[in-house]
Design an enzyme around this catalytic site. Structure first.
Site, short mmCIF file in Angstrom:
data_model
loop_
_atom_site.label_atom_id
_atom_site.label_comp_id
_atom_site.label_asym_id
_atom_site.label_seq_id
_atom_site.Cartn_x
_atom_site.Cartn_y
_atom_site.Cartn_z
N ASP A 9 0.81 -1.22 0.00
CA ASP A 9 0.00 0.00 0.00
C ASP A 9 0.85 1.28 0.00
OD1 ASP A 9 0.96 -0.05 2.58
OD2 ASP A 9 -1.00 0.11 3.53
N GLU A 10 2.04 1.19 -0.55
CA GLU A 10 2.93 2.34 -0.62
C GLU A 10 3.76 2.28 -1.89
OE1 GLU A 10 5.97 3.48 2.46
OE2 GLU A 10 4.37 2.73 3.74
#
Length: 177
Positions: free
Chosen positions: A66-67
């Site tokens: 998620d990055e």
């Protein structure tokens, strides 16, 4: 034997943390809404977000599920050389197409961008003006630095290090021991 995968901000305010046993989380928030994980759904959204990011720049470096880090210097001219305008366009596309939010940190350095992205969560944009990274980071608590966990924080606190600027009081050799 289940654990918390991703507590929201209300849950975090009650002391619930990632990887905490569900039984402990339920005792902290008996009225909480605990949702069973949907295998693969998070990965699917990660892939869909990455596809959107790749529409804006060819240089997308995933850092985790998620990055990601984006190198936008080669495409920024398409957005009036305004990184905030580009961030707004990306965030809007993610929100409109996937119905989820994201936070964006903008700076010249990855670590600074990562720290900045957490500054205005959820759903915010933080621009660290180029050349002002030191001023942005200096007053922040040292635990905002990625990798500074409980053990490192305790050691740093022993030496009076509470903020990022406190780190500058020490010679480089101090950190090499």
């Amino acid at each position: 034997r289940s654990i918390v995968a991703c507590p929201n901000y209300l849950a975090r305010a009650r002391g619930i943390k990632t990887a905490m046993p569900i039984s402990r989380a339920m005792s902290l928030a008996p009225d909480g809404n605990f949702i069973r994980g949907t295998r693969g759904l998070y990965s699917d959204y990660s892939k869909r977000v990455r596809e959107i990011l790749c529409r804006y720049t060819p240089v997308v470096e995933p850092a985790s599920i998620d990055e990601a880090y984006l190198e936008v210097s080669g495409v920024l001219h398409l957005y009036k050389n305004d990184p905030v305008l580009l961030a707004i366009k990306i965030k809007d596309e993610i929100k409109n197409n996937l119905k989820i939010t994201c936070s964006v940190g903008i700076s010249r350095k990855k670590v600074c961008s990562k720290i900045a992205s957490k500054q205005n969560k959820p759903d915010g944009i933080t621009l660290v003006p180029f050349g002002f990274e030191k001023e942005f980071l200096a007053p922040l608590p040292v635990q905002r630095i990625p990798g500074v966990g409980k053990a490192t924080l305790a050691k740093l606190n022993k030496y009076g290090v509470k903020t990022v600027s406190d780190l500058l009081k020490f010679d480089k050799s101090f950190f090499e021991n």
